[in-house]
Design an enzyme around this catalytic site. Structure first.
Site, PDB file in Angstrom:
ATOM      1  N   ASP A  57     -10.977   1.805   2.482  1.00 59.44           N
ATOM      2  CA  ASP A  57      -9.921   2.068   3.469  1.00 59.44           C
ATOM      3  C   ASP A  57      -8.824   2.930   2.846  1.00 59.44           C
ATOM      4  O   ASP A  57      -7.883   3.341   3.530  1.00 59.44           O
ATOM      5  CB  ASP A  57      -9.379   0.777   4.088  1.00 59.44           C
ATOM      6  CG  ASP A  57      -8.720  -0.136   3.071  1.00 59.44           C
ATOM      7  OD1 ASP A  57      -8.845   0.124   1.850  1.00 59.44           O
ATOM      8  OD2 ASP A  57      -8.081  -1.126   3.499  1.00 59.44           O
ATOM      9  N   SER A  58      -8.973   3.267   1.551  1.00 51.81           N
ATOM     10  CA  SER A  58      -8.106   4.275   0.936  1.00 51.81           C
ATOM     11  C   SER A  58      -8.220   5.588   1.706  1.00 51.81           C
ATOM     12  O   SER A  58      -7.369   6.468   1.568  1.00 51.81           O
ATOM     13  CB  SER A  58      -8.489   4.496  -0.532  1.00 51.81           C
ATOM     14  OG  SER A  58      -9.882   4.696  -0.667  1.00 51.81           O
ATOM     15  N   ASP A  96     -15.284  -0.931   3.686  1.00 47.20           N
ATOM     16  CA  ASP A  96     -14.147  -1.867   3.712  1.00 47.20           C
ATOM     17  C   ASP A  96     -13.871  -2.403   5.109  1.00 47.20           C
ATOM     18  O   ASP A  96     -13.865  -1.637   6.089  1.00 47.20           O
ATOM     19  CB  ASP A  96     -12.869  -1.129   3.251  1.00 47.20           C
ATOM     20  CG  ASP A  96     -12.600  -1.316   1.768  1.00 47.20           C
ATOM     21  OD1 ASP A  96     -13.165  -2.234   1.156  1.00 47.20           O
ATOM     22  OD2 ASP A  96     -11.794  -0.522   1.233  1.00 47.20           O
ATOM     23  N   GLU A 128     -10.399  -7.939   1.011  1.00 46.75           N
ATOM     24  CA  GLU A 128      -9.397  -8.238  -0.017  1.00 46.75           C
ATOM     25  C   GLU A 128      -8.941  -9.688   0.083  1.00 46.75           C
ATOM     26  O   GLU A 128      -8.780 -10.213   1.188  1.00 46.75           O
ATOM     27  CB  GLU A 128      -8.184  -7.313   0.160  1.00 46.75           C
ATOM     28  CG  GLU A 128      -8.534  -5.847  -0.041  1.00 46.75           C
ATOM     29  CD  GLU A 128      -7.320  -4.928   0.115  1.00 46.75           C
ATOM     30  OE1 GLU A 128      -6.181  -5.423   0.316  1.00 46.75           O
ATOM     31  OE2 GLU A 128      -7.511  -3.705   0.042  1.00 46.75           O
ATOM     32  N   GLU A 195      -8.603  -5.087  -9.252  1.00 53.10           N
ATOM     33  CA  GLU A 195      -7.741  -3.899  -9.229  1.00 53.10           C
ATOM     34  C   GLU A 195      -6.410  -4.185  -9.920  1.00 53.10           C
ATOM     35  O   GLU A 195      -5.709  -5.160  -9.587  1.00 53.10           O
ATOM     36  CB  GLU A 195      -7.497  -3.435  -7.782  1.00 53.10           C
ATOM     37  CG  GLU A 195      -6.570  -2.211  -7.733  1.00 53.10           C
ATOM     38  CD  GLU A 195      -6.569  -1.455  -6.425  1.00 53.10           C
ATOM     39  OE1 GLU A 195      -7.339  -1.791  -5.508  1.00 53.10           O
ATOM     40  OE2 GLU A 195      -5.763  -0.498  -6.322  1.00 53.10           O
TER      41      GLU A 195
HETATM   42  O1  KIV Z   1     -10.146   1.456  -0.572  1.00 53.32           O
HETATM   43  C1  KIV Z   1     -10.493   1.683  -1.742  1.00 53.32           C
HETATM   44  O2  KIV Z   1     -10.699   2.836  -2.153  1.00 53.32           O
HETATM   45  C2  KIV Z   1     -10.649   0.548  -2.652  1.00 53.32           C
HETATM   46  C3  KIV Z   1     -10.831   0.848  -4.107  1.00 53.32           C
HETATM   47  C4  KIV Z   1      -9.524   1.170  -4.709  1.00 53.32           C
HETATM   48  C5  KIV Z   1     -11.516  -0.254  -4.812  1.00 53.32           C
HETATM   49  O3  KIV Z   1     -10.607  -0.562  -2.233  1.00 53.32           O
END
Ligand code: KIV
Length: 298
Positions: A57-58, A96, A128, A195
């Site tokens: 979700d980044s 995610d 998460e 993380e």
């Molecule tokens: O959303 C993402 O890119 C992540 C990574 C930082 C593990 O959760």
């Protein structure tokens, strides 16, 4: 144009990376994971031999331009997850669960995890949270959906953690993370992202866990590493975490290529004869004469 991800010339196509294969890698060899958000980056990562691709979700920050991952929706994750799945043949693909798609109840978590898997074609979901999310992970796993955990700095709830900061530096938070890792594993997660935690703590969690740990800003003792592709390739420059290593500066190459293109278009140097199509010379002459006659008759 081929729609198949390519194997390196002369090499056999890779076998699909399964959860069983990932488990077998623990203690045998380290796991390499990277994010991807679209078809070309998925294809390139898969062809490079990456073990796991994360549709993180980044993407909210590095692709969609949001200030955080909080606004990301299920629809956005599905849109990008489908594009990535279409580009991958061998890598294990994780998508995610976005913020507030699993926090409300176990039922909500199972419904959205199932929707993500069915509508994207990805192999697993990631969520998460530590002990507070154990019942969600257990419910998802009971439904037959592989779940990857994510503890330490959890960007979806960074506001509550006091910002994008290293976690687990004091006794109480370190103990909570040790307990969280154990709870996530006991709930049925098949792997765990750590993380932004001290490397000593990541080493302890990794040694205690039977499942592979994947670190980002968690030191070298983890069973694998993950990086955000836009960070490691120099495509996102608004913010660069200390734990990122930049392997290329594609941003500079992108800008350089665009600057040359703009110049060549303005000068008339592009397109050249090799980029243009031709018609038969007599037809071209006939059409030109017709056009000229029409102009001179007016
Ligand atoms: O959303 C993402 O890119 C992540 C990574 C930082 C593990 O959760």
């Amino acid at each position: 144009m081929t729609t198949e991800p390519t194997a390196a010339p002369g090499s056999e196509p890779r076998q699909k990376v399964t959860i069983q294969a990932l488990r077998a890698m623990k203690g045998a060899r380290r796991i390499a994971m990277v994010t991807a958000y679209d078809y070309p980056s998925a294809q390139l990562s898969d062809a490079a031999g990456i073990d796991i691709i994360l549709v993180g979700d980044s993407l909210g920050m590095v692709v969609l331009g949001y200030d955080s991952t909080v606004p990301v929706t299920m629809e956005e994750m599905i849109h990008h997850g489908r594009a990535v799945a279409r580009g991958v043949r061998a890598a294990h693909v994780v998508v995610d669960l976005p913020f507030m798609s699993y926090q409300v109840s176990d039922e909500q978590a199972v419904a959205n995890a199932g929707r993500l898997l069915k509508e994207t074609g990805c192999d697993a979901v990631k969520l998460e949270g530590g002990a507070n999310m154990a019942s969600r992970i257990a419910a998802i796993a009971r439904a037959g959906i592989p779940a990857m955990g994510h503890i330490g700095l959890t960007p979806q709830t960074a506001g509550a953690l006091g910002g994008l900061k290293v976690q687990g530096r004091d006794r109480a938070t370190a103990r909570a993370l040790l307990a969280g890792a154990a709870a996530v594993e006991a709930a049925g997660a098949y792997s765990l992202v750590l993380e932004a935690i001290p490397q000593q703590l990541a080493a302890l969690i990794t040694a205690r866990a039977a499942i592979p740990t994947i670190g980002i800003g968690a030191g070298p003792a983890c069973d694998g590493q993950v990086l955000v592709n836009a960070d490691m390739l120099g495509l996102y420059t608004r913010f660069s975490p200390k734990f990122t290593k930049r392997y290329a500066d594609l941003g500079a190459q992108y800008r350089g290529a665009l600057a040359r293109y703009i110049e060549e278009v303005r000068e008339g140097a592009f397109p050249g004869p090799e980029h243009a199509f031709n018609m038969k010379a007599d037809l071209a002459r006939e059409l030109a004469e017709e056009a000229e006659g029409r102009t001179s008759n007016v």
